[in-house]
Design an enzyme around this catalytic site. Structure first.
Site, PDB file in Angstrom:
ATOM      1  N   CYS A  82     -28.791-124.994 -33.744  1.00 15.05           N
ATOM      2  CA  CYS A  82     -28.138-123.704 -33.476  1.00 15.05           C
ATOM      3  C   CYS A  82     -27.867-122.968 -34.789  1.00 15.05           C
ATOM      4  CB  CYS A  82     -26.843-123.938 -32.695  1.00 15.05           C
ATOM      5  SG  CYS A  82     -25.793-122.484 -32.541  1.00 15.05           S
ATOM      6  N   CYS A  85     -24.337-121.563 -35.262  1.00 13.28           N
ATOM      7  CA  CYS A  85     -23.388-122.652 -35.511  1.00 13.28           C
ATOM      8  C   CYS A  85     -23.276-122.952 -37.000  1.00 13.28           C
ATOM      9  CB  CYS A  85     -23.812-123.920 -34.773  1.00 13.28           C
ATOM     10  SG  CYS A  85     -23.822-123.786 -32.970  1.00 13.28           S
TER      11      CYS A  85
END
Length: 329
Positions: A82, A85
């Site tokens: 991600c 993230c």
């Protein structure tokens, strides 16, 4: 492993109107028990590195649910693949250090903990939740700006302190985190309204919703700003309104008569009791938009009452307030 005593995805658990008072009492009991047993997280200083922890399904109850009786636990759902993230997670870790024990950051890898991801209703990552005294609520999704994150954290910490008595963790500045006892917290005398709040809880236990409503009103007559009493009154009045309603009939009436304000208000009450917070708010905002005069005012007032049930710190309330303002002005 299903987390206990949690309102997953921020659902308002109106089956237990007294959740806030009970959670506060449990938090106090947990801290007292930890102190009697020789410290633990509630009684000993921790190292700064311990403010950020990796959590899996096996350790969730111990590391998140139990710790949330001492300090708000912020959960960062992330994954290695991600990209957002990789921006958000380091920011949250830095803030956890900066806030110095006011909250604990728990990082959950969704690839390795699919069950927790499903239980929280995570639709995409990064997603950030919080658990306070065993109660879960969503904070935000995506890589939010730092200023917004700080504001959210400040509100979370305030709720933890005012509603549940969570004062955070003591951090050992030397980083050792061993053998150092936290300074003893001063004993807080019982407030003047504790007996009345307890009477409300007892009335709820007995199924006496009318008695609970009156007990909360008694507190507010002397202390109009009492947060616990305002929340309890709003929830008890909601449960009293829906008691005995036939949900199928109410929903059919609302669908058949979209211009009937009373039908929409009743359906919104049921929406909220069922945990459909956005549906309840949206229904009443649409009703305000379509009506005028006394009908519009009735829908607006009920919406404000439902805001009290959910709590002003909930992001869904803030969003609905903005939508209501657009409709009204």
């Amino acid at each position: 492993m299903q987390p206990r005593n949690m309102s997953m995805s921020g659902v308002v658990d109106l089956a237990a109107v007294k959740a806030a008072q009970e959670a506060k009492a449990k938090a106090e009991q947990a801290r007292a028990e930890a102190a009697r047993q020789g410290g633990g997280a509630a009684g000993a200083a921790i190292s700064p590195a311990s403010l950020v922890i990796d959590v899996d399904e096996a350790g969730f109850e111990r590391e998140v649910l139990q710790r949330s009786n001492e300090v708000p636990v912020v959960i960062d759902f992330w994954a290695e693949w991600c990209e957002p993230c990789k921006q958000l997670s380091p920011l949250l870790e830095r803030l956890a250090q900066e806030y110095n024990g006011r909250f604990l950051l728990a990082k959950i890898d969704v690839d390795a903990n699919q069950m927790l991801m499903q239980q929280f209703g995570v639709q995409g990552i990064p997603a950030v939740f919080a658990v306070v005294a065993g109660q879960a609520l969503p904070l935000f999704q995506g890589a939010a700006p730092e200023a917004q994150i700080r504001q959210t954290l400040d509100q979370l910490i305030q709720v933890g302190e005012e509603r549940f008595g969570l004062t955070g963790l003591v951090v050992d500045a030397d980083g050792q985190g061993q053998g150092q006892e936290a300074p003893a917290a001063p004993e807080v005398p019982a407030g003047p309204h504790d007996a009345l709040l307890e009477a409300a809880v007892q009335a709820l236990d007995a199924g006496d919703l009318g008695g609970a409503v009156q007990a909360y009103k008694n507190v507010l007559s002397d202390d109009p700003a009492n947060t616990e009493a305002k929340l309890g009154l709003a929830q008890a009045e909601l449960l009293l309104r829906v008691q005995g309603l036939d949900a199928q009939v109410v929903r059919k009436d609302a669908a058949d008569r979209p211009a009937d304000v009373a039908a929409q208000i009743a359906a919104a009450d049921l929406d909220l009791v069922g945990g459909h917070v956005e549906d309840a708010f949206g229904r009443l905002i649409d009703t305000v938009r379509r009506t005028a005069g006394d009908d519009r005012d009735a829908a607006r007032v009920r919406l404000l009452e439902l805001f009290e049930v959910v709590g002003g710190e909930d992001p869904r309330v803030n969003a609905a307030r903005t939508s209501l303002a657009r409709v009204l002005f």
